[in-house]
Design a protein around this motif. Structure first.
Motif, PDB file in Angstrom:
ATOM      1  N   UNK A 181      -9.557   9.057   0.089  1.00  0.00           N
ATOM      2  CA  UNK A 181      -9.270   8.141   1.196  1.00  0.00           C
ATOM      3  C   UNK A 181      -9.143   6.716   0.652  1.00  0.00           C
ATOM      4  N   UNK A 182      -8.358   5.896   1.334  1.00  0.00           N
ATOM      5  CA  UNK A 182      -8.289   4.459   1.008  1.00  0.00           C
ATOM      6  C   UNK A 182      -8.594   3.752   2.317  1.00  0.00           C
ATOM      7  N   UNK A 183      -9.883   3.781   2.695  1.00  0.00           N
ATOM      8  CA  UNK A 183     -10.290   3.412   4.054  1.00  0.00           C
ATOM      9  C   UNK A 183      -9.824   2.009   4.450  1.00  0.00           C
ATOM     10  N   UNK A 184     -10.046   1.060   3.547  1.00  0.00           N
ATOM     11  CA  UNK A 184      -9.674  -0.322   3.871  1.00  0.00           C
ATOM     12  C   UNK A 184      -8.180  -0.450   4.181  1.00  0.00           C
ATOM     13  N   UNK A 185      -7.383   0.126   3.291  1.00  0.00           N
ATOM     14  CA  UNK A 185      -5.929   0.078   3.449  1.00  0.00           C
ATOM     15  C   UNK A 185      -5.503   0.811   4.725  1.00  0.00           C
ATOM     16  N   UNK A 186      -6.109   1.968   4.942  1.00  0.00           N
ATOM     17  CA  UNK A 186      -5.762   2.754   6.134  1.00  0.00           C
ATOM     18  C   UNK A 186      -6.067   1.959   7.407  1.00  0.00           C
ATOM     19  N   UNK A 187      -7.258   1.331   7.447  1.00  0.00           N
ATOM     20  CA  UNK A 187      -7.627   0.544   8.633  1.00  0.00           C
ATOM     21  C   UNK A 187      -6.679  -0.611   8.856  1.00  0.00           C
ATOM     22  N   UNK A 188      -6.331  -1.258   7.755  1.00  0.00           N
ATOM     23  CA  UNK A 188      -5.422  -2.398   7.837  1.00  0.00           C
ATOM     24  C   UNK A 188      -4.074  -1.979   8.441  1.00  0.00           C
ATOM     25  N   UNK A 228       0.703   4.344   7.359  1.00  0.00           N
ATOM     26  CA  UNK A 228      -0.617   4.980   7.400  1.00  0.00           C
ATOM     27  C   UNK A 228      -0.466   6.464   7.033  1.00  0.00           C
ATOM     28  N   UNK A 229       0.542   7.086   7.617  1.00  0.00           N
ATOM     29  CA  UNK A 229       0.792   8.511   7.344  1.00  0.00           C
ATOM     30  C   UNK A 229       1.052   8.756   5.866  1.00  0.00           C
ATOM     31  N   UNK A 230       1.837   7.860   5.273  1.00  0.00           N
ATOM     32  CA  UNK A 230       2.182   8.015   3.851  1.00  0.00           C
ATOM     33  C   UNK A 230       0.919   7.901   2.993  1.00  0.00           C
ATOM     34  N   UNK A 231       0.064   6.928   3.344  1.00  0.00           N
ATOM     35  CA  UNK A 231      -1.157   6.724   2.557  1.00  0.00           C
ATOM     36  C   UNK A 231      -2.119   7.906   2.720  1.00  0.00           C
ATOM     37  N   UNK A 232      -2.234   8.381   3.962  1.00  0.00           N
ATOM     38  CA  UNK A 232      -3.218   9.435   4.236  1.00  0.00           C
ATOM     39  C   UNK A 232      -2.758  10.797   3.708  1.00  0.00           C
ATOM     40  N   UNK A 233      -1.452  10.944   3.524  1.00  0.00           N
ATOM     41  CA  UNK A 233      -0.890  12.252   3.173  1.00  0.00           C
ATOM     42  C   UNK A 233      -1.524  12.869   1.926  1.00  0.00           C
ATOM     43  N   UNK A 234      -1.656  12.060   0.891  1.00  0.00           N
ATOM     44  CA  UNK A 234      -2.152  12.596  -0.377  1.00  0.00           C
ATOM     45  C   UNK A 234      -3.596  13.092  -0.253  1.00  0.00           C
TER      46      UNK A 234
END
Ligand code: G1P
Length: 297
Positions: free
Chosen positions: A71-78, A88-94
């Motif tokens: 997870x990249x929580x900070x980036x996802x929240x931002x 967000x979808x692209x980041x969370x996909x992996x």
């Protein structure tokens, strides 16, 4: 009894010396192919073929790999706060792709040595190996077909592709036996032979489905080409003596494979894949045409 194959092993411990200085602090598997790290394409291929448990054999700099699939929580929240659901979808996909485990190779003693580090993870089940330098076209069923064959016949299946005679010294090369459509019996392998010594032009392309007895062979293997423990040498022993781990067969792939293993083929891969992208292809192809004709943008 049919044993379902669910495990994939992805070696990612190479030093990436051909890509220095980019790979000084970054594993070469993390180099982007258009906008996705090469290794993500490989994990996606494994998952598409039904392999939900993945082991990465890592070397130095494994943090970038682990972070990419975490997870990249900070980036996802931002991104969520900004309402940018697409990114967000692209980041969370992996993150949700697969159940990914990591083990370190320790000394870089070759591909065979790296694979031997997967023994505890694999146990006594057949498993797949995917090398990150070879990307297989997205809509191919190569791996799924290899898995079906290995499951139904309890054999070892090695993906092969015919290559020009001048290129045989870049690959493991098979000594072929009888062929029945895509499937070919294999009598042996040589790692990176000269064109004069090559037994054929059937090259190993970085997709393997192996029986677990390969670990017994790897354990006792002497260093081969370049002083390294070569997976190809273990496969050669298995092919020459089917009592060890069952027969070894080749699965001949005639689809598209992208090589990211050296700078020139990496560049070609990016260009080819970018021209086919829905979001970039038209603009990029247009520019490429003008550029190659020396025309202004
Ligand atoms: C490895 C294997 C070789 C195989 C190749 C496919 O070599 O040792 O047998 O043909 O991958 O990409 P490398 O390219 O890592 O030198």
């Amino acid at each position: 009894m049919v044993r379902k194959i669910t495990k994939a092993v992805i070696p990612a411990a190479g030093l990436g010396t051909r890509f220095l200085p980019a790979t000084k602090a970054l594993p070469k598997e993390m180099l982007p192919v258009v906008d996705k790290p090469a290794v993500q394409y490989v994990v996606e291929e494994a998952v598409k073929a039904g392999l939900s448990h993945v082991l990465m054999i890592t070397g130095r700099n494994k943090n970038a790999l682990e972070n990419h699939f975490d997870r990249a929580v900070e980036l996802e929240n931002l991104l969520l706060e900004k309402g940018d659901k697409a990114r967000f979808g692209i980041v969370a996909e992996a993150t949700g792709l697969a159940d990914i485990h990591y083990v370190r190779q320790g000394d870089p003693l070759g591909l065979g040595h790296a694979i031997s580090k997967a023994e505890t993870f694999v146990g006594d089940e057949p498993f797949a190996v995917l090398l990150g330098d070879d990307l297989i076209e997205e809509n191919s069923y190569l791996l799924a077909e290899m898995i079906l064959l290995a499951e139904s016949k309890s054999v070892n299946v090695i993906a092969l592709m015919e290559v020009p005679q001048g290129d045989v010294s870049k690959y493991g090369i098979a000594t072929p036996g009888n062929r029945n459509e895509e499937v070919i019996q294999i009598k042996g392998f040589v790692e990176k032979p000269s064109p004069e010594e090559a037994p054929s032009n059937f090259a190993v392309i970085g997709r393997y489905v192996l029986q677990p007895q390969v670990f017994n062979v790897l354990r006792n293997l002497k260093p081969g080409l370049g002083g390294e423990i070569q997976l190809t040498d273990a496969l050669n022993e298995m092919a020459q003596n089917s009592e060890i781990a069952g027969p070894v067969v080749g699965y001949i792939f005639d689809g598209r494979r992208f090589d990211t293993g050296d700078r020139l083929s990496y560049l070609k891969t990016i260009v080819e894949m970018a021209t086919e992208r829905e979001d970039l292809g038209a603009d990029f192809s247009g520019w490429l045409k003008r550029f190659s004709q020396g025309l202004p943008e």
